[in-house]
Write an enzyme that holds these catalytic residues in place. Sequence first.
Site, PDB file in Angstrom:
ATOM      1  N   LYS A  53       0.846  -1.202   0.000  1.00 53.10           N
ATOM      2  CA  LYS A  53       0.000   0.000   0.000  1.00 53.10           C
ATOM      3  C   LYS A  53       0.888   1.261   0.000  1.00 53.10           C
ATOM      4  O   LYS A  53       0.652   2.197  -0.750  1.00 53.10           O
ATOM      5  CB  LYS A  53      -0.929  -0.010   1.232  1.00 53.10           C
ATOM      6  CG  LYS A  53      -2.066  -1.024   1.098  1.00 53.10           C
ATOM      7  CD  LYS A  53      -2.830  -1.265   2.387  1.00 53.10           C
ATOM      8  CE  LYS A  53      -3.803  -2.423   2.231  1.00 53.10           C
ATOM      9  NZ  LYS A  53      -4.499  -2.803   3.459  1.00 53.10           N
ATOM     10  N   GLN A  97      -4.402  -1.541   9.806  1.00 51.49           N
ATOM     11  CA  GLN A  97      -4.344  -2.858   9.174  1.00 51.49           C
ATOM     12  C   GLN A  97      -4.894  -3.938  10.115  1.00 51.49           C
ATOM     13  O   GLN A  97      -4.490  -4.035  11.265  1.00 51.49           O
ATOM     14  CB  GLN A  97      -2.888  -3.171   8.782  1.00 51.49           C
ATOM     15  CG  GLN A  97      -2.702  -4.474   8.031  1.00 51.49           C
ATOM     16  CD  GLN A  97      -3.324  -4.465   6.635  1.00 51.49           C
ATOM     17  OE1 GLN A  97      -3.270  -3.478   5.914  1.00 51.49           O
ATOM     18  NE2 GLN A  97      -3.938  -5.577   6.259  1.00 51.49           N
ATOM     19  N   ASP A 120     -10.864   2.991   4.531  1.00 45.62           N
ATOM     20  CA  ASP A 120     -11.175   1.559   4.388  1.00 45.62           C
ATOM     21  C   ASP A 120     -12.689   1.339   4.299  1.00 45.62           C
ATOM     22  O   ASP A 120     -13.143   0.260   3.931  1.00 45.62           O
ATOM     23  CB  ASP A 120     -10.630   0.768   5.595  1.00 45.62           C
ATOM     24  CG  ASP A 120      -9.355   0.008   5.261  1.00 45.62           C
ATOM     25  OD1 ASP A 120      -9.101  -0.233   4.059  1.00 45.62           O
ATOM     26  OD2 ASP A 120      -8.614  -0.352   6.199  1.00 45.62           O
TER      27      ASP A 120
END
Length: 293
Positions: A53, A97, A120
Site C-alpha cells: 500500500k 491494518q 477503508d
Amino acid sequence: MSIILDGKATSNQIKEELAEQVLALKAQGKRPPHLAAVLVGNDGASLTYVGSKVRSCQKIGFESTLIQLEDNITQAELLATIEKLNNDTSLDGFIVQLPLPKHIDEEVVIDAIHPDKDVDGFHPTNFGKMALGMKTFIPATPFGIMELLKRYKLDISGKHAVVIGRSHIVGRPMSILLSNKGNPGNATVTLTHSRTQNLADITKEADIVVSALGVPNFLTADMVKDGAIIIDVGITRVTDANHPKGYVIVGDVHYDQVKEKASYITPVPGGVGPMTIAMLLQNTMLAYTRNAS
Ligand code: NAD
C-alpha cells in the site's frame, strides 16, 4: 475456456489515472493526497499488504506515512494514536491494518476512526451509507470487484449472484453492492456462509460467484455452472518447500478446473488483490477532494 479478469492490468490503469490527477494538482501548486497506515505487530502477511500500500502511494505521487506499533501496545495507546491521526490536518485518510492482536477490540478501534478519514470504509457510518447507496468510502476489496466488473462491462443486472462468506470487510458489503441499484448492480443476491446447507446446489445456480472464505481450492468445477463469472477473493499462504519464499498464495477457486467452465474468472494472484490496493488509493483521492472543497 474463460476470459481472465486481469486485476493487475486494471489496477495499473487506475493507478495511472490517479498519478495523472496528482500531477495536475501539483501543477496547480496544490499538495498531493496523503494516506497513513497503522500496523500493529509483525504479522508477515500484514507487513506485505501494508508495504505494498505504501509503495503504491509512492508510485503515484501520494504522500504516505507508516506508523508501526509493537504488538503489546495497549488498546488505550492505540486509541490515542488514532485520535492524533483524526486531528492531523495534513492527512486525508488512514487505515488500521487488520487483524489486530487478540487483546485489542477491533470494533472499538474501527469505531474510533473519524468517518471522514476512514478510507477503508469500515466505520459503521460509512458502512450504513454504502448500504443506503449513498456516496461514501466503500470497503476496498468489494469496491475493487465492482470496478473490475464495470471496466470489463459485465452486465449483472437481474442475474443471480452468490457470495460465499459474510465477513464485514468482504462478503457482506459485497452482497449489498451487488444488489444495490446501479451499474454494475441490480443482481439478485444469495449470501452464503459456514452454516449454509447444500452450498453446491446454490452455487450451481449462480450466474456470478464471489468466493471469500479463505479455503484453498474450495470451489471446484462441479460447483459452478457453464458460463458463470467467477471472482476469487481468497488469499491463503500454502507451504511449498519448492518455492523460494517457502509458501505459495492459493485462492478459494480451483482455478485449473473452473477456468474451463467459467465465462470470466479472476486469477490468484493478479485478480482481486491488486484491485483492493487501487481502490484504497481511489478512496484516499475521494477524501482529499472532500477536504479540498
Ligand atoms: P473471514 O475469515 O472473516 O470470513 C470467512 C467467511 O467464510 C465467514 O463468513 C464464514 O462463514 C465463511 N465460511 C467459512 N467456511 C465456509 C464454508 N465451508 N462454506 C461457506 N462459507 C464458509 O474472511 P475474510 O476476511 O472475508 O477473507 C476471506 C478470504 O479473502 C481470505 O482468504 C482472505 O485472506 C482473503 N482476502 C483477500 C483480500 C484481497 O484483497 N484479495 C482482501 C480481504 C480478504
